[in-house]
Design an enzyme around this catalytic site. Structure first.
Site, mmCIF file in Angstrom:
data_model
loop_
_atom_site.group_PDB
_atom_site.id
_atom_site.type_symbol
_atom_site.label_atom_id
_atom_site.label_comp_id
_atom_site.label_asym_id
_atom_site.label_seq_id
_atom_site.Cartn_x
_atom_site.Cartn_y
_atom_site.Cartn_z
ATOM 1 N N HIS A 193 -35.673 -54.336 146.700
ATOM 2 C CA HIS A 193 -34.913 -54.675 145.496
ATOM 3 C C HIS A 193 -35.674 -54.340 144.214
ATOM 4 O O HIS A 193 -35.093 -54.426 143.117
ATOM 5 C CB HIS A 193 -34.553 -56.158 145.510
ATOM 6 C CG HIS A 193 -33.227 -56.461 144.872
ATOM 7 N ND1 HIS A 193 -32.444 -55.491 144.288
ATOM 8 C CD2 HIS A 193 -32.540 -57.629 144.729
ATOM 9 C CE1 HIS A 193 -31.357 -56.035 143.803
ATOM 10 N NE2 HIS A 193 -31.386 -57.337 144.066
ATOM 11 N N ASP A 246 -30.795 -51.356 143.603
ATOM 12 C CA ASP A 246 -29.909 -52.473 143.284
ATOM 13 C C ASP A 246 -28.739 -52.500 144.267
ATOM 14 O O ASP A 246 -28.554 -51.589 145.080
ATOM 15 C CB ASP A 246 -29.409 -52.388 141.847
ATOM 16 C CG ASP A 246 -28.743 -51.059 141.531
ATOM 17 O OD1 ASP A 246 -28.145 -50.460 142.453
ATOM 18 O OD2 ASP A 246 -28.825 -50.606 140.375
#
Length: 497
Positions: A467, A471
């Site tokens: 992450h 995204d």
């Protein structure tokens, strides 16, 4: 020349060559006279002797070289030599197990094994000596050596026992691959007793399995013969039936004694091999913030395509599974979203986009979980990908996977559905930034375009991404594109190279 009544002249000239008795000379010398004194020989030597050759023996430590991937230590799995064995260049010395693969170490020298520094299952550090090898090097001798006349050299052996002992030849070692030797070790079989059918008499896997099968058949055939040779004794006399039947005791009259249960003792086992790799990798992966994403995919058309192509692949002796189609379609999607085929360089605060699609495939082996990768999937055909997968699977199951087969991965697919399960939470393999797990194929009711309920072949995928770089929107778009290729495999033809 007089030496007393107890001495006897033996000869005028004698040649004594260096050999393995105490007090031996380094080169041939010429004796002008000799005599016996008791049970010993005494030689008088000439003034000048021309030496034709001398040998220099040197002990060289054979060190464990760096095998890459930052590996600092290995576990010694098997020795193919013992102290005193003669070895030539490229002869197999031992097999070691690193955190990621098994490697066979071969000799770089011709010589004799002088000392072995490690035992089986010991941990050896990179750069440390595995064995000491005695190297014999010829040196150019001086043209002339001078020895004083009249110097007596006593050779402490009787004349009757003065001979050059023959050097026993070392027993030849059976030729066999490490995997075959491992099977022989498990069944305690001497490979010299197995008839090899390979090149130069090499013992193949089929040879050792046939030998084991023949031994089992012999053992099985001996058991009935032993039973038949046993003479049965006379039948035991049957007790006469009593006039009145014996009464069965009531349940209350049968005492109940609880049996004592002893639990097995605990055991301690050293962490080594692929388990060590998993511990290190998962510890590093724990520092990555994982983003999860799940999706279901209708693979009915993909399964039908695979069935049509299977017969074509069989003509090339290639086993075509669903996995080559998963890899190729994932590579096409990675070309559109290269961020998922990258690595994060925290030290330089940069992103490295990988040009090659080296897609790893998690494989369950007897030694543990390993993840070899298929190199350059983006430029290979489906048949080439299937061939690479077939070879990697064979090497993994045989414990002969190479370090190069594991290093350099850029994206990973784990097919948990081959064992069971529908969803998973896959863990990223650093330094990669994404991984996907594929669940088992299920036949489920779904609506077709006309609104009718039809059976559909469905799989679930579970996606994990780093992450810090990826995204949720990027992960969803990648999965949507990959899903379109799998649900309509004909659309891949527009993008295949």
């Amino acid at each position: 020349m007089s030496h007393g009544s107890s001495s006897t002249r033996v000869s005028r000239t004698a040649i004594v060559q260096q050999h393995r008795f105490k007090g031996s000379l380094s080169s041939p010398l010429v004796a002008t006279s000799s005599f016996r004194h008791g049970n010993q020989l005494i030689f008088n030597w000439a003034r000048f002797v021309h030496v034709t050759q001398s040998c220099h023996k040197e002990i060289i430590p054979f060190k464990l070289s760096d095998i890459g991937e930052g590996i600092k230590e290995v576990t010694l799995k098997e020795w193919f030599v013992k102290e005193g064995d003669k070895v030539n260049q490229f002869d197999q010395i031992c097999e070691v197990q690193s955190d990621k693969a098994s490697v066979t170490i071969t000799s770089r020298y011709d010589g004799i094994i002088n000392k072995i520094h490690y035992q089986v299952d010991d941990i050896a550090l990179v750069g440390s000596a595995l064995v000491d090898i005695e190297i014999v090097e010829s040196e150019k001798p001086p043209e002339e050596q001078e020895i004083q006349e009249g110097d007596a050299i006593q050779v402490g052996r009787s004349e009757e026992s003065f001979h050059l002992p023959s050097q026993p030849l070392p027993l030849e070692k059976a030729l066999a691959a490490p995997a075959v030797r491992r099977i022989a070790a498990e069944y305690k079989i001497d490979l010299k007793n197995v008839q090899g059918t390979g090149k130069d008499g090499r013992v193949l896997k089929e040879d050792i399995l046939n030998y084991i099968s023949s031994k089992e058949n012999v053992t099985t055939s001996e058991q009935p013969a032993a039973a038949a040779s046993t003479t049965p004794g006379p039948p035991a006399p049957q007790p006469s039936s009593p006039a009145t039947p014996a009464q069965t005791p009531s349940p209350a009259a049968i005492p109940f004694t609880p049996r004592s249960i002893t639990a097995p003792s605990d055991r301690k086992e050293a962490i080594k091999g692929y388990t060590r790799t998993m511990i290190k990798t998962m510890t590093a992966a724990n520092e990555i913030p994982h983003f999860g994403y799940c999706e279901e995919i209708n693979v009915t058309e993909l399964i039908n395509l695979r069935r049509r192509l299977k017969d074509v692949a069989d003509q090339y002796n290639i086993k075509l599974t669903m996995m080559p189609l998963f890899l190729k379609s994932a590579s096409l999607a990675l070309s559109q979203y290269p961020i998922l085929n990258s690595t994060l360089d925290v030290a330089s605060d940069s992103i490295i986009y990988k040009g090659a699609h080296n897609i790893g495939v998690a494989m369950d082996t007897k030694l543990g979980l390993i993840v070899p990768n298929v190199k350059n999937v983006e430029s290979k055909s489906i048949l080439e990908i299937a061939t690479d997968l077939q070879n990697l699977h064979k090497s993994a199951q045989g414990g002969s996977i190479k370090p190069d087969d594991i290093r350099g991965g850029t994206f990973t697919i784990s097919n948990i559905g081959s064992i069971g399960g529908t969803y998973a939470k896959p863990v990223i393999l650093p330094p990669e930034v994404a991984i996907v797990a594929i669940g088992r194929v299920q036949t489920l009711p779904r609506f077709d375009k006309a609104g009718n309920v039809v059976p559909a072949q469905m799989i679930n995928i579970s996606f994990s991404a780093d992450h810090r770089l990826i995204d949720g929107a990027t992960a969803a778009r990648f999965c949507n594109l990959w899903k379109s290729y799998l649900e309509d495999p004909a659309s891949m033809l527009l993008h295949l190279k």
